[in-house]
Design a protein around this motif. Sequence first.
Motif, PDB file in Angstrom:
ATOM      1  N   VAL A 127       0.855  -1.195   0.000  1.00  0.00           N
ATOM      2  CA  VAL A 127       0.000   0.000   0.000  1.00  0.00           C
ATOM      3  C   VAL A 127       0.887   1.241   0.000  1.00  0.00           C
ATOM      4  O   VAL A 127       2.076   1.173   0.335  1.00  0.00           O
ATOM      5  CB  VAL A 127      -0.953   0.041   1.211  1.00  0.00           C
ATOM      6  N   PHE A 128       0.292   2.377  -0.384  1.00  0.00           N
ATOM      7  CA  PHE A 128       1.019   3.642  -0.376  1.00  0.00           C
ATOM      8  C   PHE A 128       0.878   4.314   0.986  1.00  0.00           C
ATOM      9  O   PHE A 128       0.034   3.929   1.812  1.00  0.00           O
ATOM     10  CB  PHE A 128       0.484   4.570  -1.471  1.00  0.00           C
ATOM     11  N   SER A 129       1.688   5.324   1.229  1.00  0.00           N
ATOM     12  CA  SER A 129       1.614   6.061   2.488  1.00  0.00           C
ATOM     13  C   SER A 129       0.257   6.737   2.617  1.00  0.00           C
ATOM     14  O   SER A 129      -0.366   7.135   1.626  1.00  0.00           O
ATOM     15  CB  SER A 129       2.735   7.101   2.558  1.00  0.00           C
ATOM     16  N   GLY A 130      -0.201   6.860   3.861  1.00  0.00           N
ATOM     17  CA  GLY A 130      -1.462   7.521   4.131  1.00  0.00           C
ATOM     18  C   GLY A 130      -2.663   6.605   4.184  1.00  0.00           C
ATOM     19  O   GLY A 130      -3.790   7.065   4.361  1.00  0.00           O
ATOM     20  N   PHE A 131      -2.455   5.295   4.073  1.00  0.00           N
ATOM     21  CA  PHE A 131      -3.600   4.370   4.049  1.00  0.00           C
ATOM     22  C   PHE A 131      -4.132   4.135   5.460  1.00  0.00           C
ATOM     23  O   PHE A 131      -3.380   3.906   6.406  1.00  0.00           O
ATOM     24  CB  PHE A 131      -3.194   3.040   3.428  1.00  0.00           C
ATOM     25  N   SER A 132      -5.444   4.205   5.602  1.00  0.00           N
ATOM     26  CA  SER A 132      -6.109   3.939   6.873  1.00  0.00           C
ATOM     27  C   SER A 132      -6.892   2.643   6.763  1.00  0.00           C
ATOM     28  O   SER A 132      -7.837   2.543   5.964  1.00  0.00           O
ATOM     29  CB  SER A 132      -7.065   5.088   7.235  1.00  0.00           C
ATOM     30  N   GLU A 133      -6.497   1.650   7.536  1.00  0.00           N
ATOM     31  CA  GLU A 133      -7.209   0.368   7.493  1.00  0.00           C
ATOM     32  C   GLU A 133      -8.637   0.526   8.005  1.00  0.00           C
ATOM     33  O   GLU A 133      -9.555  -0.152   7.525  1.00  0.00           O
ATOM     34  CB  GLU A 133      -6.455  -0.665   8.332  1.00  0.00           C
ATOM     35  N   LYS A 134      -8.832   1.409   8.969  1.00  0.00           N
ATOM     36  CA  LYS A 134     -10.161   1.609   9.523  1.00  0.00           C
ATOM     37  C   LYS A 134     -11.100   2.210   8.493  1.00  0.00           C
ATOM     38  O   LYS A 134     -12.232   1.758   8.313  1.00  0.00           O
ATOM     39  CB  LYS A 134     -10.076   2.501  10.756  1.00  0.00           C
ATOM     40  N   GLU A 135     -10.622   3.261   7.801  1.00  0.00           N
ATOM     41  CA  GLU A 135     -11.458   3.949   6.818  1.00  0.00           C
ATOM     42  C   GLU A 135     -11.390   3.306   5.441  1.00  0.00           C
ATOM     43  O   GLU A 135     -12.208   3.610   4.567  1.00  0.00           O
ATOM     44  CB  GLU A 135     -11.026   5.417   6.708  1.00  0.00           C
ATOM     45  N   ARG A 136     -10.425   2.446   5.224  1.00  0.00           N
ATOM     46  CA  ARG A 136     -10.196   1.815   3.915  1.00  0.00           C
ATOM     47  C   ARG A 136     -10.032   2.882   2.831  1.00  0.00           C
ATOM     48  O   ARG A 136     -10.573   2.770   1.725  1.00  0.00           O
ATOM     49  CB  ARG A 136     -11.331   0.859   3.543  1.00  0.00           C
ATOM     50  N   SER A 137      -9.284   3.921   3.160  1.00  0.00           N
ATOM     51  CA  SER A 137      -9.054   5.005   2.213  1.00  0.00           C
ATOM     52  C   SER A 137      -7.702   5.635   2.506  1.00  0.00           C
ATOM     53  O   SER A 137      -7.047   5.308   3.503  1.00  0.00           O
ATOM     54  CB  SER A 137     -10.165   6.053   2.297  1.00  0.00           C
ATOM     55  N   TYR A 138      -7.282   6.551   1.638  1.00  0.00           N
ATOM     56  CA  TYR A 138      -5.978   7.190   1.761  1.00  0.00           C
ATOM     57  C   TYR A 138      -6.098   8.637   2.211  1.00  0.00           C
ATOM     58  O   TYR A 138      -6.973   9.380   1.762  1.00  0.00           O
ATOM     59  CB  TYR A 138      -5.240   7.165   0.413  1.00  0.00           C
ATOM     60  N   ASP A 139      -5.165   9.048   3.081  1.00  0.00           N
ATOM     61  CA  ASP A 139      -4.913  10.456   3.332  1.00  0.00           C
ATOM     62  C   ASP A 139      -3.817  10.844   2.347  1.00  0.00           C
ATOM     63  O   ASP A 139      -2.677  10.390   2.457  1.00  0.00           O
ATOM     64  CB  ASP A 139      -4.435  10.649   4.775  1.00  0.00           C
TER      65      ASP A 139
END
Length: 559
Positions: free
Chosen positions: A317-329
């Motif tokens: 995965v790339f930096s900024g990934f949130s497992e909780k939100e399943r999305s990227y910052d």
Amino acid sequence: MSVWEWLGSWPVLRQVTGEDRRGLGAAARSERTERLRPRTAEADRVVKSVCPYCAVGCGQNVYVRDEQVIQIEGDPDSPISRGRLCPKGSASLQLTTGPSRRDRVLYRRPHGTDWEELDLDTAMRMVADRVVDTRERTWQEECEGRRVARTLGIASLGGATLDNEENYLIKKLLTSLGVIQVENQARVCHSSTVAGLGTSFGRGGATMFLQDLQNSDCIVIEGSNFAEAHPVGFQWVMEAKARGAVVIHVDPRFSRTSALADLHVPIRAGTDIAFLGAVINHVLSEGKYFHDYVLEYTNAATIVGEAFRDTEDLDGVFSGFSEKERSYDVSTWTYEGATVAAAAGDRNQLPRTRGGVTGDTSRSGRPEQQGSGGAVIRERPEEDRTLTDPRCVFQVLRRHYSRYTPEMVEEVCGIPRDVFLRVCDHLTENSGPERTSAFCYAVGWTQHTVGSQYIRTASILQLLLGNVGRPGGGIQALRGHASIQGSSDVPTLFDLLPGYLPMPHAHEEQDLEGYVLAAGYPRKGFWSDMRSYTVSLLKAWFGEHATADNDFCFGHLPG
């Protein structure tokens, strides 16, 4: 009939006794044939038009008599089609006079089982009454304390065979009514291209025109059965082949396009990223890229921010990934020394906290920025023109694509190593300072869930080879509807206004100043005049009523 008249009507005797000894002209012509006249000879006038089917744009001559269309033929004056029409274009007369063409309004009453005919005036009044009534019943002036000025009770879904003027009027009407649920066929077949090409080149359309294919030295057709789907456009591929260009067809099926190609490469469906990625790896590892072009006309030398991490650093995965939100910052996806809108992400992801007039350009990318003019960028980012800094785009690219090897292609795509290397050789030998190659694709790419990544990967490859912005080079997105591009530029889409201006966002853009600020308050480039573009549109729509005192009627736009 006398014997001599009967003998005179016999073609063989006329052939033997007359001047037409080969029976190719007058000897073979019967009395009935003499009386025949082409339908076009009886036309009052000829109207120039464009075929309404695919986006090749073939010219047509429409022959009219007594205000009725009597014949449609190819226009020999058209530089696009040169008088040719495909079977659908040749049969387009049926659209006007065919027995299946409906010319009466049909209405089926609620709970009814049969259709009944209505006159057009009655039908139009019924539509207008329903629109007005629904708008009044479902109108929202505010939602959660914010102005929205919209109706959610009306939606519009259309095709992409409308002309630009029709698209403009539909969007103007629906937006003025407060309708925000607006879509067309371009969303289905074109949206992958906007994300892929727009992110790469600043405009979500093909980088070349069909006729330019005749100047290509190598043409890769992938995700398209070009010869059958766009046969008139395919003439330019054949022109290139006639002058020595290599034509490669990468496709799971062997079709008519394959039969006319120099090399057919069977590929396992859905594995194009691995295939294209391996070509990129070959170009980088073998030093086959166009160095001067890459340095001067791409962002290869730009330094990526230190906080960015690629997939090989974070286990896929790339930096900024949130497992909780399943999305990227996406705030880490930027350059060193400059802020720029990311090329991807959810528009709602980063709520604005405005202060002053700085604007937040590091927020997630917005489709209109990628569709026209490119994303907002202010300061000049740091660069390493030696292309050796480990954080420059060139080195990030080299590390990322190193995983895609000929062995992976053979395993994942089912393409033998020697065939894959032949494709690489054809592409690299026909790209560079003196030669150019082109990629052509259609819905065989765009309809995949990862279609944007297919197109983005091909864009990266073409930039490395120096094949964009030069004769015979580029990426040709083949369209299936006559106005797929026009329906995006002058859009009947929910998120855009004409010219790729964004629709106002109800959560953050309550006035014209906030609307411009939300785009990052751009100060240079295409979007630096965003406020002027918006004011011009509002004046075109609301006329003398759009003044500086009322924010140019910005409040009438739904959010």
